[in-house]
Design a protein around this motif. Structure first.
Motif, short mmCIF file in Angstrom:
data_model
loop_
_atom_site.label_atom_id
_atom_site.label_comp_id
_atom_site.label_asym_id
_atom_site.label_seq_id
_atom_site.Cartn_x
_atom_site.Cartn_y
_atom_site.Cartn_z
N VAL A 11 0.72 -0.99 -0.03
CA VAL A 11 -0.03 -0.13 0.09
C VAL A 11 0.71 1.26 -0.03
O VAL A 11 0.30 2.27 0.02
CB VAL A 11 -1.06 0.09 1.26
CG1 VAL A 11 -2.08 -1.15 1.17
CG2 VAL A 11 -0.27 0.07 2.48
N ILE A 12 2.19 1.21 -0.08
CA ILE A 12 3.20 2.14 -0.09
C ILE A 12 3.34 2.58 -1.52
O ILE A 12 3.63 1.74 -2.30
CB ILE A 12 4.17 1.86 0.69
CG1 ILE A 12 3.82 1.92 2.16
CG2 ILE A 12 5.49 3.12 0.47
CD1 ILE A 12 5.13 1.20 3.14
N SER A 13 3.35 3.60 -1.98
CA SER A 13 3.36 4.00 -3.25
C SER A 13 4.70 4.27 -3.92
O SER A 13 5.76 4.09 -2.92
CB SER A 13 2.58 5.56 -3.71
OG SER A 13 3.56 6.36 -3.08
N SER A 14 5.02 4.02 -5.07
CA SER A 14 6.60 4.17 -5.69
C SER A 14 7.20 5.35 -5.09
O SER A 14 8.17 5.36 -4.73
CB SER A 14 6.67 3.84 -6.92
OG SER A 14 6.16 2.46 -7.42
N ASP A 15 6.33 6.31 -5.17
CA ASP A 15 6.69 7.70 -4.78
C ASP A 15 7.33 7.80 -3.43
O ASP A 15 8.32 8.29 -2.85
CB ASP A 15 6.03 8.88 -5.30
CG ASP A 15 5.88 9.21 -6.77
OD1 ASP A 15 6.50 8.62 -7.49
OD2 ASP A 15 5.03 9.94 -6.93
N GLN A 16 6.30 7.31 -2.56
CA GLN A 16 6.76 7.26 -0.89
C GLN A 16 7.70 6.57 -0.85
O GLN A 16 8.78 6.77 0.15
CB GLN A 16 5.22 6.55 -0.40
CG GLN A 16 4.29 7.65 -0.32
CD GLN A 16 3.09 6.99 0.41
OE1 GLN A 16 2.88 5.86 0.06
NE2 GLN A 16 2.24 7.85 0.99
N GLU A 17 7.95 5.22 -1.52
CA GLU A 17 9.08 4.22 -1.09
C GLU A 17 10.32 4.93 -1.61
O GLU A 17 11.49 4.86 -0.85
CB GLU A 17 8.79 3.13 -2.17
CG GLU A 17 9.70 1.76 -1.71
CD GLU A 17 9.53 0.87 -2.70
OE1 GLU A 17 9.82 -0.54 -2.33
OE2 GLU A 17 9.25 1.11 -3.79
N MET A 18 10.32 5.74 -2.89
CA MET A 18 11.54 6.39 -3.26
C MET A 18 11.87 7.33 -2.24
O MET A 18 13.23 7.63 -1.91
CB MET A 18 11.22 6.84 -4.59
CG MET A 18 12.23 7.86 -5.21
SD MET A 18 13.26 6.96 -6.52
CE MET A 18 11.91 6.78 -7.79
#
Ligand SMILES: [Zn+2]
Length: 270
Positions: free
Chosen positions: A33-40
């Motif tokens: 549920v964590i977006s790629s942007d948040q993860e990045m």
């Protein structure tokens, strides 16, 4: 009848939060549920923290080796991590560590170089760590660890210091390569699988992965034997004694070798 909350399944969350994605190479469906942007963002800030707190190695041979091998692995992994801003750093530390943060930030600790020995050995380690990153294992782990209440607030783009702390653990920073903590056995096997295919595609003989993990198993045995005083290490050595991780991992890699050999070209991918 059990309360509904106890029978919430991954597929339920997939429908509710549309947080399902497919892992490259293995094709597994994962809940995330964590977006790629948040993860990045979490990956980039974790890397900045590390560079500020850990000395960087200026050993020319070590740096040349890591740049050479990591750039070939990054090249073949590029399509699976399209927004990566690749960066390869050798940290001066006797720990046998390496990691790849979301966003393509690879750190190799100088302590693992005597165990990798060759470019193919290093390709095994970097392939494995990049495997964790392209499979978004850190985010998957954070998804598993965060409570329902926290998940409800994750829709926003806020990245709090709580998430930052959880991210360092979830990305495996500060842990030893190849141990089941903090990655789960499922994630470890998956990273091995992806890494094996990447090293073969990058022109490194995948058979060398088996040799590396044999050397690493030997190193683990010696390290856990000589550091019994540390509580953490004795916990790990007990953990390793009861879980034949190294043997299982080597068997699984051997089973995947024919598939990897078919992708091994002896030449780096162009
Ligand atoms: Zn791992």
């Amino acid at each position: 009848m059990k309360p509904v909350i106890f029978v919430l399944t991954s597929s339920f969350f997939c429908i509710l939060l549309t947080g399902c994605s497919t892992v490259p190479v293995t094709g597994r469906h994962e809940l995330n549920v964590i977006s790629s942007d948040q993860e990045m963002q979490l990956g980039l800030s974790s890397f900045d923290q590390l560079k500020a707190s850990t000395p960087v190695s200026h050993d020319p041979a070590a740096n040349a080796m890591v740049q050479r091998v990591a750039s070939r692995i990054a090249h073949v992994a590029g399509k699976d991590l399209p927004n990566a801003k690749w960066e390869f750093v050798v940290f001066d530390s006797k720990e046998a560590n390496a990691f790849c943060l979301p966003g393509g930030k690879i750190g190799v600790y100088s302590g693992i170089l005597p165990i990798v020995q060759t470019d193919a050995g290093l390709a095994t380690v970097i392939g494995h760590e990049v495997g964790h990153a392209v499979a978004h294992h850190g985010a998957e782990r954070m998804t598993e660890q965060l409570g329902l209440e926290e998940l409800a607030h994750l829709g926003s783009s806020v990245v709090s210091s709580n998430y930052q702390k959880a991210a360092l653990t979830a990305f495996g920073v500060g842990s030893k390569v190849g141990l089941e903590l903090p990655h789960s056995r499922k994630q470890e096997s998956e990273a091995d699988h992806i890494g094996l295919m990447y090293m073969a595609r990058a022109g490194y003989d995948p058979k060398e992965a088996v040799s590396f993990w044999q050397r690493f198993a030997e190193y683990n045995k010696q390290a856990s034997g000589s550091q019994q005083s540390s509580r953490f290490t004795s916990y790990l050595s007990g953990f390793l004694r009861t879980h034949p991780t190294d043997e299982v991992r080597i068997q699984q890699l051997q089973a995947l070798l024919p598939k990897a050999q078919a992708e091994f070209t002896n030449k780096p991918a162009q």
